[in-house]
Structure formats: C-alpha cells, structure tokens
Design an enzyme around this catalytic site. Structure first.
Site, PDB file in Angstrom:
ATOM      1  N   MET A   1       0.847  -1.187   0.000  1.00 48.34           N
ATOM      2  CA  MET A   1       0.000   0.000   0.000  1.00 48.34           C
ATOM      3  C   MET A   1       0.883   1.237   0.000  1.00 48.34           C
ATOM      4  SD  MET A   1      -2.845  -1.620   0.037  1.00 48.34           S
ATOM      5  CE  MET A   1      -4.182  -0.514   0.450  1.00 48.34           C
ATOM      6  N   CYS A   2       0.610   2.168  -0.899  1.00 53.89           N
ATOM      7  CA  CYS A   2       1.474   3.333  -1.062  1.00 53.89           C
ATOM      8  C   CYS A   2       0.647   4.531  -1.508  1.00 53.89           C
ATOM      9  CB  CYS A   2       2.557   3.076  -2.108  1.00 53.89           C
ATOM     10  SG  CYS A   2       3.482   1.539  -1.898  1.00 53.89           S
ATOM     11  N   THR A   3       1.255   5.701  -1.407  1.00 55.38           N
ATOM     12  CA  THR A   3       0.647   6.932  -1.876  1.00 55.38           C
ATOM     13  C   THR A   3       1.666   7.691  -2.711  1.00 55.38           C
ATOM     14  OG1 THR A   3      -0.695   7.076   0.143  1.00 55.38           O
ATOM     15  CG2 THR A   3      -0.501   9.070  -1.185  1.00 55.38           C
ATOM     16  N   ARG A 227      -6.745   7.655   1.586  1.00 51.79           N
ATOM     17  CA  ARG A 227      -5.469   8.313   1.329  1.00 51.79           C
ATOM     18  C   ARG A 227      -5.498   9.096   0.019  1.00 51.79           C
ATOM     19  NH1 ARG A 227      -2.104   4.677   0.199  1.00 51.79           N
ATOM     20  NH2 ARG A 227      -3.187   2.732   0.745  1.00 51.79           N
TER      21      ARG A 227
END
Length: 327
Positions: A1-3, A227
């Site tokens: 999971m990343c932004t 997010r």
C-alpha cells in the site's frame, strides 16, 4: 500500500513523491542504473535493454529492481500495489517486449523520454504473469509517471486490457482502479481550506468552534480510498514553493498519509508501515530518500561518471536517526 503525489513548484519544476508502505522489509536504498544496461527477465531468456540512466529506490535480487525513480530525461515513475485488479498475460508474445510486472518501471525509466513517449513504448509491452523471486509470487502493480513538462499518467493492466490514463489530480494510491478514485472525489465537494459559513436553524445561530471546519468529513483512515482523497486535498491547497523548498513541502503533504508501525495491521498480525518516502526532481535529476528509522533526507544527484559507469551503483543509508547538535 502506497501513496504518490506530484508537485509543480513556483519556478515551474515538476516533482513526484511517494510513500512505500509494506509489511515485508524491502530493504530499498538509492541505486543508480547507468546507460545501456541489459537485464535478464523473469519472464523469459531474452531479457530487456535500457538506454537511459536513472536513479531511484531499489535492490539487487539477482537483477536490480527499482520501484521508483527519475531518469536523465526528467521522466519520473513509481510502482504501487494494485491488488485484486491487476491482470497480466499468461503467454509470451514473440513480437513484443515480455517482462514481469516488477520489471516494468526499470524498462520505462530506461527507455522513455516523457509520458507521451512512454505511450508508444507501452504498445510494445507484454507484462507476463510470473513471480518475483524475492517473494515467490506475482506482484500486482500499477504505475504513475510524471515528466519534466508536468504531464502525469497512470498505467494499469486490468482484465479488460491496458489503460494508460491522463492523471489530472496528480495523485495515485492503490485499488480500486484509477477511474474509480477520480469518480469518488465527487463525494467530497464540500472539502475546503477556509471555514464554512455560520448557519441559522429557525433562529438558533450556530458557528464552528474554530478554523479547520472546512475539512470536516475528510477521511482520516489508511485505506487507499481515504489516502487518495486526503492527498488530493493536500496537494490542491498546500501553498506552493520555489523548487529549492519543494521536497520540504512534499514531506509535509506526505505526513498526512505516513503510516507508523503498529497502527495498520493485517489479518496475520503483520504491520503495514511507511518504509521510506522517495522524492524525485525531474529538472535537477535528483533522487531524495527518507527512511522510516531516519527522517533525515538523503539525496543522489546525477554526474557524468554515474551515468556512464559500467554497472549500477548503490548508496547505503544510515538507519539510525541523526540530529543536528546546536550547542
């Protein structure tokens, strides 16, 4: 999971930044890939070639695999998890470049001059359903690209085909697909940086308890959906800055989505957390990295020697917080 998020400075320079959020310790570090390299591919014996130098976060697992970076032409990119959505080919195609999902970013940064140039290259791409050796499974990914001209795109390979999409908001997170995230922003038209006006209910006057009520309703959890909304809001309203201050501004934007260890647990008890933040300057061709256990930001800038070296170069990071002594 990343932004991931882009940022255009007051002086017209474009930046891309990302958090790397994962439970498995990736042990990434800044790596420079010089010009004219050949990579063996997990998808077949022919492998693939790169012509451009690039720098980003990666690791040598038999081949160097980078998950974000910027190349010598100012094209930046990042690979983000795309679980339950990514769908890759089961067969090799002789007339196309056959590579695994975890090799796509290397191939793009090593060969594309811009987002528009990448569009032509992607027509020749066949992403094959083969696992990465580090984990023993196929990595479901999608990719954000941004160039020095301010263009931003998203590449997703789903069951219904290849989607190479314009990214008007300069933000990407994880599943669902990118089109879904854009539509979901319609649920948050009330978000604003300034206060909402006072109201009157049949003669009863109400007002907020203080500044900040314009952002009431902004989701604060760590899902990819929340997010995305939070980062889009931060990017839209954070005051711009000159290029020399852009990484600092991006650090503050990513503060809103950074995940400390222990606050986001998986069913097996493992903790997803922000292992590092990466910042890419498409004009100065500089890569900045900020690991979880040392918030000091390190950077690697291009030199002719690095770009023309025979082999990749790693730059180890200090994994213990450093401090500036003032007395």
């Amino acid at each position: 999971m990343c932004t991931s998020v882009t940022f255009l400075s007051e002086t017209g320079d474009n930046f891309l930044a990302r958090t790397m959020d994962f439970d498995f310790d990736l042990d990434g570090r800044p790596v420079v890939i010089p010009r004219h390299q050949h990579f063996n591919s997990d998808a077949g014996k022919d492998g693939y070639d790169t012509k451009l130098a690039f720098v980003g976060a990666g690791r040598n697992i038999g081949n160097y695999i980078l998950v974000d970076g910027v190349n010598e032409r100012g094209l930046s990119g990042a690979a983000l998890y795309f679980s339950n959505e990514a769908s890759y080919a089961n067969q090799i195609k002789s007339d196309q470049t056959n590579i695994a999902s975890h090799e796509v970013l290397n191939w793009l940064l090593g060969n594309a001059d811009s987002c528009e140039d990448a569009a032509d290259l992607i027509k020749k791409l066949n992403v094959v359903n083969v696992p990465i050796k580090l984990q023993g499974k196929v990595v479901p990914l999608h990719w954000i690209l941004s160039d020095r001209y301010g263009d931003c795109r998203v590449l997703e390979i789903r069951a219904d085909g290849v989607h190479y999409l314009k990214n008007p908001v300069g933000v990407m997170t994880n599943s669902p697909d990118f089109d879904w995230h854009l539509k979901n922003l319609n649920n948050y038209t009330e978000l604003q940086p300034n206060p909402h006006p006072d109201r009157d209910y049949s003669g009863y006057h109400i007002s907020s308890f203080g500044p900040g009520n314009g952002a009431l309703g902004m989701p604060g959890d760590y899902t990819s959906v929340s997010r995305f909304v939070r980062t889009a809001f931060m990017r839209q309203y954070t005051i711009s800055a000159q290029s020399k201050d852009a990484v600092n501004v991006l650090s503050h934007i990513l503060n809103s989505v950074e995940i400390p260890k222990g606050v986001k647990l998986k069913e097996n008890g493992d903790s997803d957390y922000t292992q590092y933040r990466g910042y890419m300057d498409s004009s100065r061709l500089t890569y900045y990295m900020q690991p979880y256990d040392n918030q000091t930001i390190s950077k690697v800038t291009w030199t002719d020697t690095l770009m023309n070296n025979d082999r990749p170069v790693e730059f180890p990071l200090t994994h213990e917080q450093t401090y500036q002594t003032l007395n």
